[in-house]
Each structure stands twice: as C-alpha cells, then as structure tokens.
Design a protein around this motif. Structure first.
Motif, PDB file in Angstrom:
ATOM      1  N   HIS A 151      13.876   0.836   5.274  1.00 37.57           N
ATOM      2  CA  HIS A 151      12.784   0.347   4.967  1.00 37.57           C
ATOM      3  C   HIS A 151      12.978  -1.401   4.362  1.00 37.57           C
ATOM      4  O   HIS A 151      12.091  -2.116   4.888  1.00 37.57           O
ATOM      5  N   GLY A 198       7.672   0.350  -3.040  1.00 37.20           N
ATOM      6  CA  GLY A 198       8.744   1.286  -2.474  1.00 37.20           C
ATOM      7  C   GLY A 198      10.281   0.845  -3.032  1.00 37.20           C
ATOM      8  O   GLY A 198      10.262   0.100  -3.953  1.00 37.20           O
ATOM      9  N   CYS A 212       4.733  -4.488  -2.157  1.00 38.94           N
ATOM     10  CA  CYS A 212       5.224  -3.224  -1.683  1.00 38.94           C
ATOM     11  C   CYS A 212       5.524  -2.338  -3.171  1.00 38.94           C
ATOM     12  O   CYS A 212       6.209  -2.972  -4.049  1.00 38.94           O
ATOM     13  N   HIS A 232      13.870  -0.564  -2.618  1.00 42.96           N
ATOM     14  CA  HIS A 232      14.711  -1.546  -1.936  1.00 42.96           C
ATOM     15  C   HIS A 232      16.049  -1.831  -2.336  1.00 42.96           C
ATOM     16  O   HIS A 232      16.638  -1.711  -3.217  1.00 42.96           O
ATOM     17  N   HIS A 252      11.118  -4.773   6.078  1.00 46.96           N
ATOM     18  CA  HIS A 252      10.668  -6.000   5.490  1.00 46.96           C
ATOM     19  C   HIS A 252      11.202  -7.025   6.312  1.00 46.96           C
ATOM     20  O   HIS A 252      10.579  -8.148   6.483  1.00 46.96           O
TER      21      HIS A 252
HETATM   22 ZN   LIG Z   1       8.861  -2.073   0.529  1.00 51.97          ZN
END
Ligand SMILES: [Zn+2]
Length: 235
Positions: free
Chosen positions: A100, A202, A200, A204, A104
């Motif tokens: 992920h 998410g 985002c 990382h 980016h």
């Molecule tokens: Zn992300």
C-alpha cells in the motif's frame, strides 16, 4: 456501552497486540471498545489474526467497518463483556502495508511527471486514463522508486482540519475531498518524504526502507487509451 471502536491502527501501524473488551457480539462476530485490526477499506485489505479470551480463542478472518463500528468476523462466538487479547497477523499486515505504501510512492512519482490522476489502484496495480505514460518514463519511475527506498525517506502521518485545506489550486485535492463524506472534518494526510502526499486512513510503513525494492514495474496498454502499471516488490 459505546460501540464506536477506537482504532489503534490509525496512530500506530506497527502495533499488533492489544487488550480490549467486547462491547457487542452476535453469531460469529464481535465489536470491541478498541482495536488494532485494520478493516477492509481504502484499497487495503483487512487484517487477520486471533482474539484470545478466558473461554478460548477465535480466529479473525474478516474485519469490516460499518459507520463508526468495526466488525470482527470470527470462527467462534465470544460473549459481550469478555476481555480479549488481540493478536494481528504481522506477516499479512506488513505485506499489505508495504504494498500500500509502495502504491502511494509510485502515485507521487508519476504525478511528478504531470500525469492526470489515476482512476484506480490496489496493492499490485495503478490505472490511468487518459494517459501519456511511456515505457521510458516507467523505467525512470522504477529507478527513482528504488533510490527513494535506499534513501530511507520518512513517512509522516498527520491530521489537518478540512476547513484549513486550501485545495483551490490543486484539482487532485479537490477530487479527493469530494469523495470524503462531509461528516469527516479531520483529514489524515500521509507524506512520503517530499515524494508523495495523499489523504489516507490506511496503515503505512515508518520509512521507505521498510517498503523494500521494486523488482518488477510493468506498463500495459489497455483498451481506450487506458494504461495499467503492475508492480511487484521484493518479498
Ligand atoms: Zn495510504
């Protein structure tokens, strides 16, 4: 009891063990007062792992966010009020967040070429339409990506008030903001060094070395001028 789970993964993507209490339960699912399990969202698949409790343990196979509640789907029932010890499977989390974070970085490097925003991305590909990308540019992106990995650039995650974000000069930001519900006023921004900046929610990596090198970056010409970039990281 409040069943709006406090997401521990938001502040610490490397936390994989935690203690929590079951605030809601049903057939083969629970909602916890807090959780480190990342739900399937934002193009990043959910975590898997275990919930241990006094009565035994249950495997977490799927994690979904509905509104502000995070549902953990299990292979056994756990009653409301039970104290649980959660263990997120690190192998799955790490592999997902490395890919992920790589997505980016590739996005940022391609933006720097003046390409219009991507129309789709997941953990192994990015799609652009229209696109002016050339094979030579892709080879350049691959080289730059691996240079940024070697440089071990820091990943910086911070929050910005929606009202304070001036997107007027940046069509990409305007597009992103339009996709985020109006009720969300605190936006999370993820910067990878000076190479990528995205809204985002998410998980990382801490810095680019953790992503690892790209071992394959492939440009495919699809129908109607669409270009698809496939990427593969070292294991
Ligand atoms: Zn992300």
């Amino acid at each position: 009891m409040n069943s709006n789970s406090v997401p521990l993964y938001a502040d610490n993507s490397h936390l994989i063990e935690f203690d929590a209490t079951v605030v809601k339960s049903g057939p083969k699912f629970v909602i916890l007062d807090t959780t480190a399990f990342y739900p399937d969202s934002g193009g990043q698949p959910n975590d898997v792992g275990l919930l241990r409790h006094e009565g035994g343990e249950a495997r977490v196979s799927k994690v979904m966010k509905r509104g502000f509640e995070i549902f953990h789907y299990l292979d056994a029932d756990i009653p409301v009020g039970a104290a649980v010890h959660g263990i997120v499977d690190w192998h799955t989390r790490s592999w997902n967040m490395r890919r992920h974070s790589a997505e980016h970085l590739i996005t940022g490097l391609i933006e720097a070429l003046g390409e219009p925003p991507k129309v789709f991305s997941d953990l192994e590909r990015l799609e652009y339409q229209p696109s002016i990308l050339t094979e030579a540019q892709i080879r350049d992106v691959e080289r730059r990506f691996n240079e940024v990995v070697d440089e071990d650039a820091p990943v910086h995650v911070y929050y910005e008030n929606r009202m304070k974000i001036d997107a007027s000069s940046d069509p990409r930001k305007i597009g992103f903001l339009q996709k985020i519900p109006r009720s969300v006023d605190r936006l999370r921004i993820v910067d990878i060094g000076a190479y990528a900046s995205t809204f985002c929610f998410g998980t990382h990596v801490k810095s680019t070395e953790e992503i690892g090198h790209i071992v394959e970056l492939r440009l495919e010409n699809a129908k109607k001028g669409k270009k698809i970039i496939y990427f593969r990281l070292e294991p």
